[in-house]
Enzyme design. Structure first.
Site, PDB file in Angstrom:
ATOM      1  N   ASP A 342       0.830  -1.215   0.000  1.00 30.38           N
ATOM      2  CA  ASP A 342       0.000   0.000   0.000  1.00 30.38           C
ATOM      3  C   ASP A 342       0.860   1.259   0.000  1.00 30.38           C
ATOM      4  OD1 ASP A 342       0.796  -0.935   2.579  1.00 30.38           O
ATOM      5  OD2 ASP A 342      -0.387   0.673   3.462  1.00 30.38           O
ATOM      6  N   GLU A 343       0.261   2.320  -0.439  1.00 31.25           N
ATOM      7  CA  GLU A 343       0.798   3.686  -0.290  1.00 31.25           C
ATOM      8  C   GLU A 343       2.297   3.812  -0.588  1.00 31.25           C
ATOM      9  OE1 GLU A 343      -2.099   5.369   3.192  1.00 31.25           O
ATOM     10  OE2 GLU A 343      -0.483   4.061   3.824  1.00 31.25           O
TER      11      GLU A 343
END
Ligand code: TNX
Length: 539
Positions: A342-343
Site C-alpha cells: 500500500d501507499e
C-alpha cells in the site's frame, strides 16, 4: 467415523439414556424451569437456522463431555469447552472418561461426514433434555460449535431448591455454516508494539465470535517486529522504537510460534504481513542498502505515510526478501503471506509493478498464497493471489478481472481505527467516523459492486497510530469487532440492526468478565452485569 467409534458413540448415548431414565424421578423435581426459547438467545454471530423445542438441557455436576476420539483435534475441542465451563460455572466437567458415577447429561462432540454439513466450519447442534450433540466435519467446525454452546450457557445457575446447581441450556436444533471462509481482524503491532499476552487476549475474544483469522501487520516505517535470524539488525535497530518514541519491541521467532500455537488451539490462522516496497523505513534504517528514496534513513516516530521505498531494482533487496519470506513462512503454518504493497507514493509505478511481480514469485516459492493491499491489482499477478480491498474500487475490480479473490476491508466501513464520533478518545477519521451502527449496517456481499463469488471474506483492520496499550485497543475494537463477526459469518437475510443491537447489549456480561474496556456506545442499551473481572478472571 470408523465402525468401532460409531459403536462406541452409540454405547455412550445408550448409557446416557439409561442413566437418565434411572434418575428421571430426581430430574423432574429439579428441572422446573420456565419455557425456553433457543431462537431468542443472544447468539453472535447469528446462526443460519434455529429451531427451538422449548425444553431445557441441564448442565450440572452430572454432565460429561465425550468426543470422537480418533478424529484429529476433537478431544482438544472437548477439553477447551470443559475449561470454559469451569471458568464460567466452576463445574468440573470430565472429558472422555469412561466410568462416571451418576452421569445424567452428556455433551457429545462428534466427527460426522454428513452431506448436510456444508463446509469445514459448518456444524449442527441437537440439544435435547439429556444430551447436546454437536456434529461437524472437522475440529475447526466443532470449535465454532462450542462457541455457540458457550454463549448458550447462562451466567447464573437456576435458582432451585435442590442442592445441585443447574445451568439450563434451551433445547432445539441449530444448523450453522459461515457465509465467508475468511473472517478476520488485523492488528498493527508496528506503529505501537503489543505484547504476546495482549495478542492472546485479542485472540480469545475473536475466537468467541467465530473469527478464523488474525492478520498481524508486523513491519512499517516506525518498527520491525519479527526476528529474522539472517538479518538481526531489523529488530535490534528497526524494532527499537515506535510512534511517540517509546521503546518499541519485537517478537522473537519463539514468541511468534507461541502466538501461532495459541491461535491454532482456537482454530485461528495467523497471516503475517511484511509491508513493502513502501512503509519500509524501519528496515532501511537497519540496512541502508535496501533504501530507495535517496535519503539517509533515520528512526521514525511520527505518523506520516508514503515517504519510504525499497530500491526495487537492486538484486540485494530480493535476496533480503527471499530470506525474510523463507524464515517467516517456515514458522507460519497458515496458507497466506501478506506483502503489504500500500501507499508506495515514492516508488515509480513501473518499479512498483516490477517489485510486486517479483515478490509474488518469492512468496509462491515458499508455498504461500500472496495477499496484498488493493494497489497490487495494478500488477500482472496470478489469480491465486488475493487483493485486500481498503480504498480503491478500481484496483479491487482490476484484481477481480484477473480472477483474484478479494478480502473486504473498506476503510469507510471496516477500519477499527476510525473514531466512533467526534468525541472518541482514540482513533483517526480520515476515512470516516464509524459509529457502531454504521460498522454493522453495510453489505460486504454487494459493496462497490465486487462480485460475491470473488469475495474471500471480511477483515477489520486495527491500525495503531493512536493506541498503545490493550485498553485502548479494546476501546476501538469493541464493540465494532463483534458486529464484523456477524458480517462475515451470517447471511444478509439473517442480519438486522434492531435485532443485533439487543444481542450486542447482552454481550456486556461476557465483556465485563473478560475485563474488556469496550466503548460503551450510547446506541446500545447495555445489559448491566453484576460480575466483574475481579470475581471471575476469565471466561
Ligand atoms: C492507511 S490502510 C494505511 C495505514 C494507516 C491507516 C490509518 C493501508 C493499507 N494503509 O498505513 O495506518 O491508513 O488509518
Amino acid at each position: 467415523m470408523t465402525k468401532s467409534s460409531l459403536i462406541k458413540s452409540f454405547l455412550i448415548l445408550f448409557t446416557i439414556i439409561t442413566f437418565s431414565a434411572c434418575t428421571a424421578e430426581k430430574k423432574k423435581r429439579v428441572l422446573n424451569f420456565a419455557k425456553t426459547d433457543l431462537a431468542a438467545e443472544h447468539l453472535i454471530p447469528k446462526p443460519l437456522k434455529i429451531i427451538p423445542t422449548h425444553g431445557g438441557f441441564a448442565l450440572d455436576e452430572f454432565t460429561a463431555i465425550y468426543t470422537s476420539e480418533n478424529a484429529a483435534g476433537f478431544e482438544e475441542v472437548g477439553k477447551f469447552l470443559a475449561q470454559k465451563i469451569k471458568a464460567k460455572t466452576d463445574l468440573d466437567v470430565q472429558v472422555n472418561v469412561d466410568e462416571i458415577p451418576n452421569l445424567e447429561t452428556v455433551i457429545y462432540i462428534n466427527q460426522a461426514d454428513s452431506t448436510d454439513l456444508k463446509g469445514p466450519e459448518a456444524y449442527q447442534l441437537y440439544i435435547t433434555q439429556d444430551s447436546v450433540i454437536l456434529n461437524s466435519n472437522t475440529a475447526a467446525g466443532a470449535f465454532r460449535g462450542i462457541q455457540t454452546i458457550r454463549q448458550l450457557i447462562p451466567v447464573t445457575s437456576n435458582n432451585t431448591l435442590a442442592a445441585n446447581k443447574i445451568w439450563t441450556i434451551p433445547t432445539g436444533k441449530i444448523i450453522d455454516n459461515p457465509q465467508f471462509e475468511y473472517r478476520g481482524a488485523m492488528l498493527d503491532v508496528a506503529r505501537h508494539f503489543f505484547s504476546v499476552e495482549d495478542v492472546k487476549k485479542f485472540l480469545d475474544l475473536l475466537a468467541y465470535y467465530k473469527y478464523n483469522t488474525l492478520h498481524l501487520h508486523l513491519t512499517d516505517d516506525q518498527g520491525w517486529r519479527i526476528e529474522i535470524k539472517s538479518w538481526p539488525l531489523l529488530t535490534e535497530v528497526g524494532g527499537s522504537t515506535e510512534v511517540g518514541g517509546e521503546a518499541g519491541g519485537f517478537y522473537t521467532q519463539e514468541e511468534y510460534k507461541d502466538i501461532i500455537a495459541y491461535a491454532a488451539e482456537r482454530h485461528i490462522v495467523i497471516v503475517p504481513e511484511v509491508d513493502m516496497p513502501g512503509h519500509t523505513n524501519a528496515a532501511s534504517v537497519s540496512y541502508p542498502i535496501l533504501n530507495g528514496n535517496g535519503k539517509t534513513p533515520r528512526l521514525y516516530e511520527g505518523t506520516q505515510v508514503g515517504k519510504s521505498t525499497f530500491a526495487t531494482r537492486k538484486d540485494t533487496v530480493y535476496a533480503f526478501i527471499d530470506d525474510v519470506v523463507r524464515e517467516i513462512a517456515a514458522i507460519t503454518p497458515g496458507p497466506y503471506f501478506h506483502i503489504g504493497g500500500d501507499e508506495s507514493h515514492v516508488t515509480q509505478k513501473n518499479d512498483y509493478i516490477y517489485f510486486v511481480e517479483r515478490v509474488e514469485k518469492i512468496v509462491q516459492k515458499y508455498d504461500k498464497r500472496m495477499i496484498g493491499w488493493d494497489e497490487i491489482g495494478q500488477a500482472d499477478i496470478d489469480s491465486s493471489s488475493i487483493s485486500h480491498f481498503w480504498s480503491s474500487k478500481k484496483n479491487a475490480l482490476d484484481a477481480v478481472d484477473k480472477g483474484m479473490k478479494v478480502i473486504m476491508s473498506p476503510a469507510k466501513k471496516a477500519y477499527l481505527d476510525m473514531q466512533y464520533d467526534t468525541l472518541s478518545k482514540h482513533g483517526l477519521h480520515w476515512a470516516a467516523y464509524i459509529p457502531t451502527d454504521t460498522a454493522y449496517n453495510w453489505s460486504p456481499e454487494t459493496y462497490e459492486g465486487i462480485p460475491i463469488k470473488n469475495i474471500l471474506g471480511v477483515e477489520a483492520p486495527l491500525w495503531s497510530e493512536t493506541i498503545s496499550n490493550i485498553e485502548e485497543l479494546e476501546y476501538l475494537a469493541f464493540p465494532r469487532a463483534i458486529g464484523y463477526s456477524e458480517l462475515s459469518w451470517s447471511t444478509q437475510e439473517n442480519r438486522d440492526w434492531e435485532n443485533f443491537k439487543v444481542r450486542l447489549a447482552n454481550q456486556a456480561p461476557f465483556l465485563d468478565r473478560m475485563n474488556v474496556k469496550y466503548y460503551p456506545s450510547p446506541l446500545i442499551d447495555w445489559k448491566k452485569s453484576k460480575y466483574s473481572y475481579k470475581e471471575i478472571e476469565k471466561d
